[in-house]
Design a protein around this motif. Structure first.
Motif, PDB file in Angstrom:
ATOM      1  N   PRO A  78       0.715  -1.037   0.297  1.00 49.70           N
ATOM      2  CA  PRO A  78       0.386   0.017  -0.091  1.00 49.70           C
ATOM      3  C   PRO A  78       0.821   1.456   0.254  1.00 49.70           C
ATOM      4  CG  PRO A  78      -1.255  -1.844   1.893  1.00 49.70           C
ATOM      5  CD  PRO A  78       0.829  -2.080   0.880  1.00 49.70           C
ATOM      6  N   ASP A  79       1.884   1.631   0.591  1.00 48.64           N
ATOM      7  CA  ASP A  79       2.949   2.926   0.977  1.00 48.64           C
ATOM      8  C   ASP A  79       3.464   2.689  -0.160  1.00 48.64           C
ATOM      9  OD1 ASP A  79       1.694   2.457   3.208  1.00 48.64           O
ATOM     10  OD2 ASP A  79       3.875   1.302   4.473  1.00 48.64           O
ATOM     11  N   ASN A  80       3.996   1.161  -1.292  1.00 47.53           N
ATOM     12  CA  ASN A  80       4.743   1.778  -2.813  1.00 47.53           C
ATOM     13  C   ASN A  80       2.985   2.574  -3.262  1.00 47.53           C
ATOM     14  OD1 ASN A  80       6.925   1.569  -4.226  1.00 47.53           O
ATOM     15  ND2 ASN A  80       5.431  -0.296  -4.876  1.00 47.53           N
ATOM     16  N   LEU A  81       2.441   2.184  -3.736  1.00 51.96           N
ATOM     17  CA  LEU A  81       0.992   1.937  -4.596  1.00 51.96           C
ATOM     18  C   LEU A  81       1.128   3.100  -4.518  1.00 51.96           C
ATOM     19  CD1 LEU A  81      -0.871  -0.983  -4.927  1.00 51.96           C
ATOM     20  CD2 LEU A  81       0.473   0.346  -6.375  1.00 51.96           C
ATOM     21  N   ALA A  82       0.454   4.088  -2.945  1.00 46.85           N
ATOM     22  CA  ALA A  82       0.634   5.550  -3.170  1.00 46.85           C
ATOM     23  C   ALA A  82       0.824   6.368  -4.000  1.00 46.85           C
ATOM     24  CB  ALA A  82       0.240   5.631  -1.534  1.00 46.85           C
ATOM     25  N   ASP A  83       2.260   6.549  -3.966  1.00 46.68           N
ATOM     26  CA  ASP A  83       2.890   6.979  -4.639  1.00 46.68           C
ATOM     27  C   ASP A  83       2.908   6.858  -6.130  1.00 46.68           C
ATOM     28  OD1 ASP A  83       3.575   8.258  -2.309  1.00 46.68           O
ATOM     29  OD2 ASP A  83       4.932   7.086  -1.969  1.00 46.68           O
ATOM     30  N   LEU A  84       2.601   6.024  -6.595  1.00 47.29           N
ATOM     31  CA  LEU A  84       2.809   5.192  -8.107  1.00 47.29           C
ATOM     32  C   LEU A  84       1.438   6.009  -8.900  1.00 47.29           C
ATOM     33  CD1 LEU A  84       4.228   1.522  -7.602  1.00 47.29           C
ATOM     34  CD2 LEU A  84       5.211   3.487  -7.848  1.00 47.29           C
ATOM     35  N   THR A  85       1.389   6.063  -9.902  1.00 44.26           N
ATOM     36  CA  THR A  85       0.665   6.467 -11.434  1.00 44.26           C
ATOM     37  C   THR A  85      -0.228   5.112 -11.834  1.00 44.26           C
ATOM     38  OG1 THR A  85       2.274   6.802 -13.132  1.00 44.26           O
ATOM     39  CG2 THR A  85       2.149   8.407 -12.235  1.00 44.26           C
ATOM     40  N   LYS A  86      -0.718   5.253 -12.386  1.00 44.93           N
ATOM     41  CA  LYS A  86      -1.355   3.942 -12.890  1.00 44.93           C
ATOM     42  C   LYS A  86      -1.058   3.199 -14.216  1.00 44.93           C
ATOM     43  CE  LYS A  86      -5.209   2.698 -15.401  1.00 44.93           C
ATOM     44  NZ  LYS A  86      -6.935   2.128 -16.313  1.00 44.93           N
ATOM     45  N   LYS A  87      -0.068   4.206 -13.993  1.00 45.24           N
ATOM     46  CA  LYS A  87       1.387   3.466 -15.075  1.00 45.24           C
ATOM     47  C   LYS A  87       2.182   3.219 -14.712  1.00 45.24           C
ATOM     48  CE  LYS A  87       4.538   3.879 -19.592  1.00 45.24           C
ATOM     49  NZ  LYS A  87       4.476   5.206 -20.201  1.00 45.24           N
ATOM     50  N   ASP A  88       2.769   3.131 -13.953  1.00 43.94           N
ATOM     51  CA  ASP A  88       3.569   2.610 -12.827  1.00 43.94           C
ATOM     52  C   ASP A  88       3.241   1.466 -11.901  1.00 43.94           C
ATOM     53  OD1 ASP A  88       5.985   4.699 -13.503  1.00 43.94           O
ATOM     54  OD2 ASP A  88       4.964   6.562 -12.070  1.00 43.94           O
ATOM     55  N   ARG A  89       2.139   1.818 -11.249  1.00 47.08           N
ATOM     56  CA  ARG A  89       1.528   0.515 -11.077  1.00 47.08           C
ATOM     57  C   ARG A  89       0.721  -0.895 -11.785  1.00 47.08           C
ATOM     58  NH1 ARG A  89      -4.031   3.039  -7.459  1.00 47.08           N
ATOM     59  NH2 ARG A  89      -2.786   4.269  -6.355  1.00 47.08           N
ATOM     60  N   ALA A  90       1.309  -0.787 -13.076  1.00 51.92           N
ATOM     61  CA  ALA A  90       1.095  -1.417 -13.809  1.00 51.92           C
ATOM     62  C   ALA A  90       2.750  -2.046 -13.735  1.00 51.92           C
ATOM     63  CB  ALA A  90       0.493  -1.367 -15.343  1.00 51.92           C
ATOM     64  N   GLN A  91       3.458  -1.408 -13.545  1.00 52.16           N
ATOM     65  CA  GLN A  91       4.694  -1.776 -14.145  1.00 52.16           C
ATOM     66  C   GLN A  91       5.328  -2.283 -12.231  1.00 52.16           C
ATOM     67  OE1 GLN A  91       6.507  -1.458 -16.678  1.00 52.16           O
ATOM     68  NE2 GLN A  91       8.878  -2.174 -15.398  1.00 52.16           N
ATOM     69  N   ALA A  92       5.258  -1.823 -11.500  1.00 50.64           N
ATOM     70  CA  ALA A  92       5.411  -2.202 -10.280  1.00 50.64           C
ATOM     71  C   ALA A  92       4.398  -3.821  -9.843  1.00 50.64           C
ATOM     72  CB  ALA A  92       4.741  -1.875  -9.092  1.00 50.64           C
ATOM     73  N   ALA A  93       3.540  -4.610 -10.359  1.00 45.58           N
ATOM     74  CA  ALA A  93       2.891  -5.721 -10.476  1.00 45.58           C
ATOM     75  C   ALA A  93       3.523  -6.472 -11.848  1.00 45.58           C
ATOM     76  CB  ALA A  93       1.461  -5.592 -11.052  1.00 45.58           C
ATOM     77  N   LEU A  94       3.575  -5.916 -12.616  1.00 45.50           N
ATOM     78  CA  LEU A  94       4.971  -6.809 -13.771  1.00 45.50           C
ATOM     79  C   LEU A  94       6.211  -7.173 -12.837  1.00 45.50           C
ATOM     80  CD1 LEU A  94       5.804  -6.122 -17.295  1.00 45.50           C
ATOM     81  CD2 LEU A  94       7.677  -6.707 -15.541  1.00 45.50           C
ATOM     82  N   MET A  95       6.983  -6.316 -12.028  1.00 47.22           N
ATOM     83  CA  MET A  95       8.368  -6.582 -11.333  1.00 47.22           C
ATOM     84  C   MET A  95       7.790  -7.754 -10.318  1.00 47.22           C
ATOM     85  SD  MET A  95      10.535  -5.710 -13.469  1.00 47.22           S
ATOM     86  CE  MET A  95      11.867  -6.219 -12.275  1.00 47.22           C
ATOM     87  N   GLY A  96       6.511  -7.245 -10.248  1.00 42.45           N
ATOM     88  CA  GLY A  96       5.909  -7.975  -8.606  1.00 42.45           C
ATOM     89  C   GLY A  96       6.036  -9.372  -9.332  1.00 42.45           C
ATOM     90  N   LYS A  97       5.591 -10.109 -10.201  1.00 39.47           N
ATOM     91  CA  LYS A  97       5.071 -11.307 -10.829  1.00 39.47           C
ATOM     92  C   LYS A  97       6.071 -12.009 -11.296  1.00 39.47           C
ATOM     93  CE  LYS A  97       0.735  -9.443 -12.635  1.00 39.47           C
ATOM     94  NZ  LYS A  97      -0.601  -9.777 -13.443  1.00 39.47           N
ATOM     95  N   LEU A  98       7.391 -11.204 -11.752  1.00 40.46           N
ATOM     96  CA  LEU A  98       8.301 -11.532 -11.888  1.00 40.46           C
ATOM     97  C   LEU A  98       9.265 -12.245 -10.880  1.00 40.46           C
ATOM     98  CD1 LEU A  98       9.198  -9.572 -15.108  1.00 40.46           C
ATOM     99  CD2 LEU A  98       8.366 -11.767 -14.716  1.00 40.46           C
ATOM    100  N   SER A  99       9.173 -11.361 -10.343  1.00 38.74           N
ATOM    101  CA  SER A  99      10.179 -11.238  -9.036  1.00 38.74           C
ATOM    102  C   SER A  99       9.774 -12.781  -8.395  1.00 38.74           C
ATOM    103  CB  SER A  99      10.148 -10.545  -7.822  1.00 38.74           C
ATOM    104  OG  SER A  99      10.316  -9.204  -8.360  1.00 38.74           O
ATOM    105  N   TRP A 100       7.587 -12.665  -8.231  1.00 36.18           N
ATOM    106  CA  TRP A 100       7.406 -14.259  -7.830  1.00 36.18           C
ATOM    107  C   TRP A 100       7.903 -15.238  -8.470  1.00 36.18           C
ATOM    108  CZ3 TRP A 100       1.781 -13.960  -5.541  1.00 36.18           C
ATOM    109  CH2 TRP A 100       1.916 -15.320  -4.980  1.00 36.18           C
ATOM    110  N   GLY A 101       8.561 -15.236  -9.497  1.00 36.38           N
ATOM    111  CA  GLY A 101       8.275 -16.015 -10.510  1.00 36.38           C
ATOM    112  C   GLY A 101      10.337 -16.500 -10.108  1.00 36.38           C
ATOM    113  N   LEU A 102      11.349 -15.796  -9.888  1.00 34.83           N
ATOM    114  CA  LEU A 102      12.077 -15.494  -9.477  1.00 34.83           C
ATOM    115  C   LEU A 102      12.980 -16.533  -7.860  1.00 34.83           C
ATOM    116  CD1 LEU A 102      15.492 -15.462 -10.099  1.00 34.83           C
ATOM    117  CD2 LEU A 102      14.992 -13.118  -8.582  1.00 34.83           C
ATOM    118  N   PHE A 103      12.215 -15.855  -7.355  1.00 32.19           N
ATOM    119  CA  PHE A 103      12.159 -16.792  -5.633  1.00 32.19           C
ATOM    120  C   PHE A 103      11.423 -18.274  -5.804  1.00 32.19           C
ATOM    121  CE2 PHE A 103      12.156 -11.785  -4.264  1.00 32.19           C
ATOM    122  CZ  PHE A 103      13.441 -12.201  -3.492  1.00 32.19           C
TER     123      PHE A 103
END
Length: 201
Positions: free
Chosen positions: A156-181
């Motif tokens: 929530p803290d990270n999303l609060a400071d992000l634009t809609k486009k940046d949130r989509a990018q954060a979701a993408l990075m989150g999914k790839l991070s999950w795949g890596l771990f």
């Protein structure tokens, strides 16, 4: 014909499994990250999971074949083991769709995966300890990925400071991070299982 014990030490198989499967996992989770929404009219979540499983089934041997001595021998054990693991995990997940399903899927899937691999490779000696090890490493990787996605990238803290486009990018990075771990943890466990099978054969 049973294989002879491998001189490769356990740590080398753990590292090989972790790094190799992490690469495969990144490719598999890329389907979720980049193309997940395209599965909506073609079976939705079930179809997406099937596609992800297909990547794991099809490409793991290219990077992990040496764990069994050859790509062919690796696939002989890995394909049925991972296929059953994936089915069991999905049944548990779709039955509960919460932490209970995730833990049950991890536990039952680890037991089935380990026993099938070791049975096919010629030795079930020590399979239960190998299954417990796989469960621990798999769970560590899976839930580290969950943490990276929801407590780091999509917190929530990270999303609060992000634009809609940046949130989509954060979701993408989150999914790839999950795949890596997930790949690092499960892959290390796979390395352990194949090592135990070779040493015991």
């Amino acid at each position: 014909m049973m294989s002879t014990p491998s001189p490769r030490p356990l740590w080398q198989d753990l590292l090989h499994g972790a790094l190799g499967f992490a690469l495969v996992s990144l490719a598999a989770f890329s389907i979720w990250a980049f193309a997940g929404r395209f599965f909506a009219p073609f079976g939705g979540e079930v179809a997406m999971y099937a596609a992800i499983a297909g990547v794991f089934l099809g490409f793991s041997g290219l990077l992990l074949g040496r764990l069994a001595g050859s790509i062919g021998r690796f696939y002989q054990a890995f394909l049925p083991a991972f296929f059953l693991y994936a089915i069991v995990w999905c049944i548990a997940w779709f039955a509960f769709k919460n932490r209970t399903g995730e833990w049950l899927g991890a536990a039952a899937g680890s037991i089935i995966f380990t026993y099938v691999v070791m049975k096919i490779l010629g030795s079930t000696r020590g399979w239960l300890l190998a299954a417990v090890t796989l469960f621990g490493l798999h769970s560590a990787g899976y839930f580290a990925g969950d943490w990276a996605m929801y407590d780091v990238w999509l917190s929530p803290d990270n999303l609060a400071d992000l634009t809609k486009k940046d949130r989509a990018q954060a979701a993408l990075m989150g999914k790839l991070s999950w795949g890596l771990f997930y790949g690092l943890g499960f892959g290390a466990g796979i390395g352990c299982v194949f090592h135990r099978a070779r040493v015991g054969a």
